[in-house]
Design an enzyme around this catalytic site. Structure first.
Site, PDB file in Angstrom:
ATOM      1  N   TYR A 124      65.084 115.604  56.649  1.00  0.00           N
ATOM      2  CA  TYR A 124      66.352 116.179  57.119  1.00  0.00           C
ATOM      3  C   TYR A 124      67.236 116.644  55.971  1.00  0.00           C
ATOM      4  O   TYR A 124      68.354 117.085  56.197  1.00  0.00           O
ATOM      5  CB  TYR A 124      67.127 115.156  57.946  1.00  0.00           C
ATOM      6  CG  TYR A 124      66.585 114.980  59.337  1.00  0.00           C
ATOM      7  CD1 TYR A 124      65.288 114.534  59.535  1.00  0.00           C
ATOM      8  CD2 TYR A 124      67.351 115.253  60.452  1.00  0.00           C
ATOM      9  CE1 TYR A 124      64.773 114.363  60.794  1.00  0.00           C
ATOM     10  CE2 TYR A 124      66.850 115.087  61.726  1.00  0.00           C
ATOM     11  CZ  TYR A 124      65.561 114.644  61.878  1.00  0.00           C
ATOM     12  OH  TYR A 124      65.062 114.474  63.141  1.00  0.00           O
ATOM     13  N   LYS A 191      55.713 104.635  56.946  1.00  0.00           N
ATOM     14  CA  LYS A 191      54.302 105.051  57.057  1.00  0.00           C
ATOM     15  C   LYS A 191      53.741 105.038  55.633  1.00  0.00           C
ATOM     16  O   LYS A 191      53.228 106.040  55.118  1.00  0.00           O
ATOM     17  CB  LYS A 191      54.252 106.453  57.702  1.00  0.00           C
ATOM     18  CG  LYS A 191      52.876 106.938  58.048  1.00  0.00           C
ATOM     19  CD  LYS A 191      52.341 106.427  59.357  1.00  0.00           C
ATOM     20  CE  LYS A 191      50.916 106.857  59.553  1.00  0.00           C
ATOM     21  NZ  LYS A 191      50.254 106.258  60.718  1.00  0.00           N
ATOM     22  N   ASP A 224      53.964 104.104  63.731  1.00  0.00           N
ATOM     23  CA  ASP A 224      53.225 104.330  64.987  1.00  0.00           C
ATOM     24  C   ASP A 224      53.043 103.004  65.735  1.00  0.00           C
ATOM     25  O   ASP A 224      53.240 102.927  66.954  1.00  0.00           O
ATOM     26  CB  ASP A 224      51.895 105.052  64.753  1.00  0.00           C
ATOM     27  CG  ASP A 224      51.176 104.600  63.494  1.00  0.00           C
ATOM     28  OD1 ASP A 224      51.730 103.772  62.755  1.00  0.00           O
ATOM     29  OD2 ASP A 224      50.044 105.054  63.262  1.00  0.00           O
ATOM     30  N   ASP A 248      65.513 108.859  63.765  1.00  0.00           N
ATOM     31  CA  ASP A 248      65.922 109.775  64.822  1.00  0.00           C
ATOM     32  C   ASP A 248      65.049 109.547  66.061  1.00  0.00           C
ATOM     33  O   ASP A 248      65.540 109.410  67.191  1.00  0.00           O
ATOM     34  CB  ASP A 248      65.756 111.214  64.302  1.00  0.00           C
ATOM     35  CG  ASP A 248      66.414 112.227  65.204  1.00  0.00           C
ATOM     36  OD1 ASP A 248      67.176 111.818  66.105  1.00  0.00           O
ATOM     37  OD2 ASP A 248      66.171 113.433  65.028  1.00  0.00           O
TER      38      ASP A 248
END
Ligand code: NAD
Length: 362
Positions: A124, A191, A224, A248
Protein backbone atom coordinates in the site's frame (compact mmCIF):
# COMPACT_ATOMS: atom_id res chain seq x y z
CA UNK A 1 -14.72 22.86 26.84
CA UNK A 2 -12.55 19.97 27.98
CA UNK A 3 -11.94 18.35 24.57
CA UNK A 4 -11.75 19.96 21.11
CA UNK A 5 -12.28 17.42 18.37
CA UNK A 6 -12.17 17.63 14.58
CA UNK A 7 -15.40 16.38 13.03
CA UNK A 8 -15.37 15.43 9.33
CA UNK A 9 -18.89 14.40 8.22
CA UNK A 10 -17.69 13.06 4.84
CA UNK A 11 -20.14 12.49 2.00
CA UNK A 12 -22.76 9.96 0.82
CA UNK A 13 -24.27 8.58 4.03
CA UNK A 14 -21.47 10.26 6.04
CA UNK A 15 -23.39 13.35 7.24
CA UNK A 16 -26.38 11.27 8.49
CA UNK A 17 -24.33 8.79 10.48
CA UNK A 18 -22.14 11.63 11.77
CA UNK A 19 -25.18 13.53 13.07
CA UNK A 20 -26.48 10.37 14.78
CA UNK A 21 -23.04 9.70 16.30
CA UNK A 22 -22.57 13.24 17.63
CA UNK A 23 -26.02 13.05 19.28
CA UNK A 24 -25.28 9.81 21.14
CA UNK A 25 -21.77 10.91 22.16
CA UNK A 26 -23.16 14.16 23.58
CA UNK A 27 -25.87 12.24 25.43
CA UNK A 28 -23.16 10.53 27.51
CA UNK A 29 -22.45 13.95 29.06
CA UNK A 30 -18.86 14.20 27.79
CA UNK A 31 -17.56 17.74 27.42
CA UNK A 32 -16.61 18.10 23.73
CA UNK A 33 -16.58 21.05 21.35
CA UNK A 34 -16.57 19.97 17.71
CA UNK A 35 -14.60 21.71 14.96
CA UNK A 36 -16.63 20.68 11.91
CA UNK A 37 -14.70 20.74 8.63
CA UNK A 38 -15.33 18.69 5.55
CA UNK A 39 -13.39 16.89 2.84
CA UNK A 40 -14.26 14.69 -0.12
CA UNK A 41 -16.13 14.66 -3.41
CA UNK A 42 -18.70 17.36 -2.56
CA UNK A 43 -15.98 19.74 -1.33
CA UNK A 44 -14.07 19.02 -4.54
CA UNK A 45 -17.02 20.15 -6.67
CA UNK A 46 -17.08 23.55 -4.90
CA UNK A 47 -13.41 24.14 -4.14
CA UNK A 48 -11.39 22.02 -6.57
CA UNK A 49 -9.64 20.12 -3.78
CA UNK A 50 -10.71 16.99 -1.91
CA UNK A 51 -8.68 17.84 1.19
CA UNK A 52 -8.79 21.58 2.04
CA UNK A 53 -6.03 23.09 4.19
CA UNK A 54 -8.53 23.88 7.00
CA UNK A 55 -9.13 20.13 7.50
CA UNK A 56 -5.39 19.52 7.79
CA UNK A 57 -4.99 22.50 10.16
CA UNK A 58 -7.91 21.39 12.33
CA UNK A 59 -6.55 17.89 12.88
CA UNK A 60 -3.05 19.27 13.38
CA UNK A 61 -4.39 21.61 16.10
CA UNK A 62 -6.80 19.32 17.92
CA UNK A 63 -4.85 16.04 17.46
CA UNK A 64 -8.04 13.91 17.56
CA UNK A 65 -10.75 13.59 14.92
CA UNK A 66 -13.69 11.45 13.91
CA UNK A 67 -14.84 11.18 10.32
CA UNK A 68 -17.63 9.77 8.20
CA UNK A 69 -16.79 7.84 5.04
CA UNK A 70 -15.56 9.74 2.00
CA UNK A 71 -16.17 8.74 -1.61
CA UNK A 72 -12.98 8.40 -3.64
CA UNK A 73 -13.48 10.64 -6.71
CA UNK A 74 -12.14 9.26 -9.96
CA UNK A 75 -9.56 11.27 -11.90
CA UNK A 76 -7.96 13.54 -9.28
CA UNK A 77 -4.40 13.58 -7.96
CA UNK A 78 -5.28 11.80 -4.71
CA UNK A 79 -5.74 8.04 -4.66
CA UNK A 80 -8.10 8.53 -1.74
CA UNK A 81 -8.59 11.23 0.91
CA UNK A 82 -8.51 8.50 3.53
CA UNK A 83 -5.14 7.14 2.41
CA UNK A 84 -3.80 10.70 1.99
CA UNK A 85 -4.70 11.65 5.58
CA UNK A 86 -3.20 8.45 6.99
CA UNK A 87 0.04 9.22 5.15
CA UNK A 88 0.11 12.95 5.90
CA UNK A 89 -0.25 12.48 9.66
CA UNK A 90 1.69 9.20 9.77
CA UNK A 91 -1.28 7.40 11.31
CA UNK A 92 0.68 4.17 11.26
CA UNK A 93 -1.67 1.93 13.23
CA UNK A 94 -5.13 0.92 12.12
CA UNK A 95 -7.07 -0.45 15.07
CA UNK A 96 -10.12 -2.55 14.23
CA UNK A 97 -11.94 -4.28 17.06
CA UNK A 98 -14.36 -7.02 15.97
CA UNK A 99 -16.74 -7.97 18.74
CA UNK A 100 -19.96 -9.98 18.87
CA UNK A 101 -22.99 -8.07 20.11
CA UNK A 102 -25.96 -10.35 20.90
CA UNK A 103 -28.75 -9.51 18.48
CA UNK A 104 -26.51 -8.98 15.45
CA UNK A 105 -27.07 -11.74 12.91
CA UNK A 106 -23.90 -13.81 12.58
CA UNK A 107 -22.80 -17.45 12.39
CA UNK A 108 -20.58 -16.96 15.44
CA UNK A 109 -21.00 -15.66 18.94
CA UNK A 110 -18.68 -14.45 21.73
CA UNK A 111 -16.00 -13.20 19.38
CA UNK A 112 -13.76 -10.44 20.68
CA UNK A 113 -10.83 -9.87 18.33
CA UNK A 114 -8.59 -6.85 17.92
CA UNK A 115 -6.98 -6.45 14.51
CA UNK A 116 -3.95 -4.13 14.44
CA UNK A 117 -2.97 -3.34 10.87
CA UNK A 118 0.18 -1.50 9.80
CA UNK A 119 -1.09 1.49 7.84
CA UNK A 120 1.83 3.02 5.90
CA UNK A 121 4.08 0.37 4.32
CA UNK A 122 3.82 -2.87 2.35
CA UNK A 123 2.09 -3.03 -1.04
CA UNK A 124 0.00 0.00 0.00
CA UNK A 125 3.04 2.30 -0.03
CA UNK A 126 1.89 3.30 -3.52
CA UNK A 127 5.23 2.59 -5.26
CA UNK A 128 4.09 1.17 -8.56
CA UNK A 129 5.51 0.74 -12.03
CA UNK A 130 3.06 0.72 -14.93
CA UNK A 131 3.30 -1.88 -17.66
CA UNK A 132 5.28 -0.71 -20.68
CA UNK A 133 6.69 2.54 -19.15
CA UNK A 134 10.42 3.18 -19.62
CA UNK A 135 11.04 3.20 -15.86
CA UNK A 136 9.34 -0.22 -15.65
CA UNK A 137 11.48 -1.68 -18.41
CA UNK A 138 14.58 -0.16 -16.70
CA UNK A 139 13.58 -1.83 -13.43
CA UNK A 140 13.03 -5.17 -15.16
CA UNK A 141 16.53 -4.87 -16.75
CA UNK A 142 18.04 -3.88 -13.38
CA UNK A 143 16.53 -6.96 -11.72
CA UNK A 144 17.81 -9.17 -14.55
CA UNK A 145 21.33 -7.70 -14.09
CA UNK A 146 21.44 -7.82 -10.30
CA UNK A 147 19.45 -10.97 -9.51
CA UNK A 148 19.49 -12.90 -12.75
CA UNK A 149 15.70 -13.14 -12.47
CA UNK A 150 13.50 -12.83 -15.54
CA UNK A 151 10.37 -10.65 -15.23
CA UNK A 152 8.14 -10.60 -18.31
CA UNK A 153 8.44 -7.28 -20.20
CA UNK A 154 4.66 -6.84 -20.19
CA UNK A 155 4.47 -6.83 -16.39
CA UNK A 156 3.23 -4.14 -14.04
CA UNK A 157 5.13 -4.03 -10.73
CA UNK A 158 4.11 -3.01 -7.19
CA UNK A 159 6.83 -2.67 -4.55
CA UNK A 160 6.42 -4.17 -1.07
CA UNK A 161 8.64 -2.29 1.42
CA UNK A 162 8.55 -3.48 5.05
CA UNK A 163 11.02 -1.81 7.41
CA UNK A 164 12.39 -2.70 10.85
CA UNK A 165 11.36 0.74 12.15
CA UNK A 166 7.80 0.50 10.79
CA UNK A 167 7.40 -3.05 12.10
CA UNK A 168 8.80 -2.22 15.54
CA UNK A 169 6.28 0.61 15.85
CA UNK A 170 3.24 -1.45 14.90
CA UNK A 171 4.26 -4.49 16.97
CA UNK A 172 4.90 -2.31 20.03
CA UNK A 173 1.51 -0.66 19.45
CA UNK A 174 -0.17 -4.10 19.50
CA UNK A 175 1.59 -5.21 22.69
CA UNK A 176 0.96 -1.88 24.44
CA UNK A 177 -2.71 -2.12 23.44
CA UNK A 178 -2.82 -5.68 24.81
CA UNK A 179 -1.27 -4.58 28.09
CA UNK A 180 -3.52 -1.56 28.57
CA UNK A 181 -6.68 -3.50 27.72
CA UNK A 182 -6.01 -6.69 29.69
CA UNK A 183 -5.54 -8.80 26.62
CA UNK A 184 -3.71 -12.10 26.97
CA UNK A 185 -2.13 -12.85 23.61
CA UNK A 186 -0.73 -11.18 20.49
CA UNK A 187 -0.47 -13.16 17.24
CA UNK A 188 1.88 -11.90 14.51
CA UNK A 189 0.64 -12.76 11.01
CA UNK A 190 2.92 -13.07 7.96
CA UNK A 191 3.97 -15.13 4.95
CA UNK A 192 7.63 -15.34 5.95
CA UNK A 193 8.05 -18.79 4.43
CA UNK A 194 7.73 -17.26 0.94
CA UNK A 195 8.68 -13.56 1.30
CA UNK A 196 11.79 -13.97 3.40
CA UNK A 197 13.10 -10.40 3.20
CA UNK A 198 9.83 -8.48 3.77
CA UNK A 199 7.54 -10.78 5.79
CA UNK A 200 10.64 -12.54 7.20
CA UNK A 201 11.81 -9.18 8.54
CA UNK A 202 8.33 -8.57 9.97
CA UNK A 203 8.42 -11.94 11.76
CA UNK A 204 11.97 -11.50 13.13
CA UNK A 205 11.09 -8.03 14.41
CA UNK A 206 7.84 -9.32 15.92
CA UNK A 207 9.73 -12.02 17.81
CA UNK A 208 12.36 -9.53 19.02
CA UNK A 209 9.78 -7.03 20.34
CA UNK A 210 7.61 -9.80 21.86
CA UNK A 211 10.50 -10.58 24.24
CA UNK A 212 10.07 -7.11 25.79
CA UNK A 213 6.50 -8.06 26.78
CA UNK A 214 6.93 -11.31 28.69
CA UNK A 215 3.64 -10.73 30.57
CA UNK A 216 1.77 -11.26 27.29
CA UNK A 217 1.70 -14.51 25.34
CA UNK A 218 2.90 -14.29 21.75
CA UNK A 219 2.78 -16.58 18.74
CA UNK A 220 2.83 -16.27 14.97
CA UNK A 221 0.72 -17.64 12.13
CA UNK A 222 1.14 -17.83 8.37
CA UNK A 223 -1.59 -15.70 6.85
CA UNK A 224 -3.35 -18.44 4.83
CA UNK A 225 -3.50 -20.70 7.90
CA UNK A 226 -4.70 -17.68 9.91
CA UNK A 227 -7.70 -17.28 7.58
CA UNK A 228 -8.69 -20.91 8.09
CA UNK A 229 -8.12 -20.77 11.85
CA UNK A 230 -10.23 -17.62 12.21
CA UNK A 231 -13.14 -19.25 10.43
CA UNK A 232 -12.79 -22.54 12.34
CA UNK A 233 -11.86 -21.43 15.86
CA UNK A 234 -11.87 -17.66 16.23
CA UNK A 235 -12.18 -17.96 20.01
CA UNK A 236 -8.49 -18.98 20.18
CA UNK A 237 -7.34 -15.50 19.09
CA UNK A 238 -7.13 -12.19 20.89
CA UNK A 239 -4.96 -9.40 19.37
CA UNK A 240 -3.63 -9.86 15.81
CA UNK A 241 -0.87 -7.70 14.34
CA UNK A 242 -0.32 -7.68 10.59
CA UNK A 243 1.42 -5.89 7.72
CA UNK A 244 -0.85 -3.60 5.70
CA UNK A 245 -2.31 -5.90 3.01
CA UNK A 246 -2.99 -8.91 5.25
CA UNK A 247 -4.40 -6.48 7.84
CA UNK A 248 -6.82 -5.08 5.31
CA UNK A 249 -8.07 -8.53 4.29
CA UNK A 250 -8.17 -10.09 7.77
CA UNK A 251 -10.00 -7.12 9.27
CA UNK A 252 -12.82 -7.58 6.74
CA UNK A 253 -12.82 -11.32 7.46
CA UNK A 254 -13.04 -10.58 11.19
CA UNK A 255 -15.83 -8.01 10.58
CA UNK A 256 -17.69 -10.76 8.70
CA UNK A 257 -17.41 -13.05 11.75
CA UNK A 258 -19.27 -10.53 13.91
CA UNK A 259 -22.00 -9.45 11.50
CA UNK A 260 -20.41 -7.30 8.81
CA UNK A 261 -19.46 -3.72 8.00
CA UNK A 262 -22.44 -2.20 9.81
CA UNK A 263 -20.81 -2.98 13.17
CA UNK A 264 -17.11 -2.58 12.29
CA UNK A 265 -15.45 0.51 13.83
CA UNK A 266 -11.91 1.71 13.28
CA UNK A 267 -9.22 4.10 14.41
CA UNK A 268 -6.14 5.34 12.55
CA UNK A 269 -3.60 6.19 15.19
CA UNK A 270 -0.20 7.88 15.02
CA UNK A 271 2.32 9.10 17.59
CA UNK A 272 0.11 11.91 18.85
CA UNK A 273 -2.73 12.23 16.33
CA UNK A 274 -5.68 9.89 15.87
CA UNK A 275 -8.57 9.79 13.42
CA UNK A 276 -11.50 7.46 14.06
CA UNK A 277 -13.85 6.23 11.33
CA UNK A 278 -16.15 3.34 10.44
CA UNK A 279 -14.66 0.65 8.24
CA UNK A 280 -17.44 0.90 5.66
CA UNK A 281 -17.67 3.35 2.76
CA UNK A 282 -20.08 6.13 1.79
CA UNK A 283 -22.83 3.82 0.39
CA UNK A 284 -23.98 6.54 -2.08
CA UNK A 285 -27.23 4.74 -3.00
CA UNK A 286 -28.57 5.32 0.54
CA UNK A 287 -27.52 8.97 0.77
CA UNK A 288 -30.13 11.21 2.46
CA UNK A 289 -32.60 8.35 2.98
CA UNK A 290 -32.38 8.14 6.81
CA UNK A 291 -31.99 4.39 6.37
CA UNK A 292 -28.45 3.19 7.09
CA UNK A 293 -26.97 1.77 10.24
CA UNK A 294 -24.80 4.27 12.17
CA UNK A 295 -23.43 1.67 14.63
CA UNK A 296 -19.94 1.36 13.10
CA UNK A 297 -19.44 5.11 13.41
CA UNK A 298 -20.92 5.16 16.92
CA UNK A 299 -18.52 2.38 17.95
CA UNK A 300 -15.70 4.42 16.38
CA UNK A 301 -16.90 7.13 18.77
CA UNK A 302 -16.51 4.64 21.64
CA UNK A 303 -12.88 4.07 20.57
CA UNK A 304 -12.36 7.83 20.38
CA UNK A 305 -13.80 8.40 23.87
CA UNK A 306 -11.43 5.77 25.26
CA UNK A 307 -8.50 7.38 23.42
CA UNK A 308 -9.21 10.81 24.97
CA UNK A 309 -9.43 9.25 28.44
CA UNK A 310 -13.24 9.29 28.79
CA UNK A 311 -13.60 5.59 29.60
CA UNK A 312 -16.77 6.07 31.66
CA UNK A 313 -18.58 7.76 28.75
CA UNK A 314 -17.17 5.16 26.32
CA UNK A 315 -18.47 2.26 28.41
CA UNK A 316 -21.85 3.98 28.83
CA UNK A 317 -22.22 4.48 25.08
CA UNK A 318 -21.13 0.92 24.26
CA UNK A 319 -23.54 -0.56 26.83
CA UNK A 320 -26.42 1.51 25.42
CA UNK A 321 -25.63 0.40 21.85
CA UNK A 322 -25.33 -3.26 22.94
CA UNK A 323 -28.57 -3.11 24.92
CA UNK A 324 -30.51 -1.55 22.01
CA UNK A 325 -29.20 -4.15 19.55
CA UNK A 326 -29.98 -7.00 21.94
CA UNK A 327 -33.55 -5.75 22.40
CA UNK A 328 -33.85 -5.62 18.59
CA UNK A 329 -36.89 -3.34 18.53
CA UNK A 330 -35.55 0.03 17.37
CA UNK A 331 -32.92 -1.14 14.91
CA UNK A 332 -32.15 -0.38 11.25
CA UNK A 333 -33.22 -2.68 8.41
CA UNK A 334 -29.90 -4.53 8.21
CA UNK A 335 -30.30 -5.85 11.78
CA UNK A 336 -33.67 -7.39 10.90
CA UNK A 337 -34.06 -10.97 9.71
CA UNK A 338 -36.04 -9.72 6.71
CA UNK A 339 -34.41 -6.62 5.19
CA UNK A 340 -37.88 -5.37 4.16
CA UNK A 341 -39.25 -5.65 7.70
CA UNK A 342 -41.52 -2.57 8.04
CA UNK A 343 -40.73 -2.28 11.78
CA UNK A 344 -37.11 -1.28 11.03
CA UNK A 345 -36.35 2.28 12.12
CA UNK A 346 -34.28 4.97 10.39
CA UNK A 347 -30.82 6.28 11.30
CA UNK A 348 -32.25 9.15 13.41
CA UNK A 349 -34.72 6.96 15.32
CA UNK A 350 -31.98 4.41 16.01
CA UNK A 351 -29.89 7.19 17.58
CA UNK A 352 -32.90 8.34 19.65
CA UNK A 353 -33.38 4.77 20.96
CA UNK A 354 -29.73 4.69 22.06
CA UNK A 355 -30.09 8.06 23.79
CA UNK A 356 -33.09 6.62 25.70
CA UNK A 357 -30.91 3.69 26.78
CA UNK A 358 -28.10 6.04 27.85
CA UNK A 359 -30.54 8.04 29.97
CA UNK A 360 -31.90 4.84 31.56
CA UNK A 361 -28.43 3.46 32.36
CA UNK A 362 -27.28 6.83 33.74
P1 NAD B 1 -19.57 0.68 1.06
O1 NAD B 1 -19.00 0.25 2.36
O2 NAD B 1 -19.97 2.09 0.91
O3 NAD B 1 -20.81 -0.25 0.70
C1 NAD B 1 -20.74 -1.68 0.67
C2 NAD B 1 -22.14 -2.25 0.93
O4 NAD B 1 -22.48 -2.08 2.30
C3 NAD B 1 -23.24 -1.53 0.14
O5 NAD B 1 -24.25 -2.46 -0.17
C4 NAD B 1 -23.76 -0.52 1.13
O6 NAD B 1 -25.04 -0.09 0.85
C5 NAD B 1 -23.65 -1.29 2.46
N1 NAD B 1 -23.40 -0.41 3.61
C6 NAD B 1 -22.26 0.30 3.85
N2 NAD B 1 -22.36 0.96 5.00
C7 NAD B 1 -23.59 0.69 5.51
C8 NAD B 1 -24.29 1.09 6.67
N3 NAD B 1 -23.73 1.93 7.55
N4 NAD B 1 -25.53 0.62 6.89
C9 NAD B 1 -26.10 -0.22 6.00
N5 NAD B 1 -25.51 -0.64 4.87
C10 NAD B 1 -24.27 -0.19 4.61
O7 NAD B 1 -18.48 0.27 -0.04
P2 NAD B 1 -18.35 0.69 -1.58
O8 NAD B 1 -19.71 0.71 -2.23
O9 NAD B 1 -17.29 -0.18 -2.11
O10 NAD B 1 -17.75 2.16 -1.54
C11 NAD B 1 -18.51 3.36 -1.72
C12 NAD B 1 -17.55 4.54 -1.67
O11 NAD B 1 -16.98 4.64 -0.35
C13 NAD B 1 -16.35 4.43 -2.63
O12 NAD B 1 -16.11 5.68 -3.23
C14 NAD B 1 -15.19 4.06 -1.73
O13 NAD B 1 -13.96 4.53 -2.22
C15 NAD B 1 -15.57 4.78 -0.47
N6 NAD B 1 -14.96 4.20 0.76
C16 NAD B 1 -14.56 5.08 1.72
C17 NAD B 1 -14.02 4.61 2.90
C18 NAD B 1 -13.59 5.60 3.95
O14 NAD B 1 -13.99 6.76 3.89
N7 NAD B 1 -12.78 5.21 4.90
C19 NAD B 1 -13.92 3.22 3.14
C20 NAD B 1 -14.38 2.34 2.16
C21 NAD B 1 -14.90 2.84 0.96
Amino acid sequence: MKHKITLIPGDGIGPEITEATVKVIEATGVDISWDTVNAGAEVYEKEGTVLPQRVIDSLQNHRVGIKGPITTPVGTGFRSVNVAMRKMFNLYACLRPCKSYPGVRSRYKDIDLIVVRENTEDLYAGIEFEKGKKETIDLIDFIKNKKDEEIRKDSGISIKPISVKGTEKIVRFAFEYARENNRKKVTGVHKANIMKYSDGLFLDTFRKIAKEYDDIESEDRIVDNMCMQLVQKPELYDVLVLPNLYGDIISDLAAGLVGGLGVAPGGNIGKDIALFEPTHGSAPKYKGKNKVNPTAMMLSGVLMLKYIGEKGCADLLESAIASNIKEGKYVTYDFKKDRNDPTAVGTKEYADAIINKINKIK
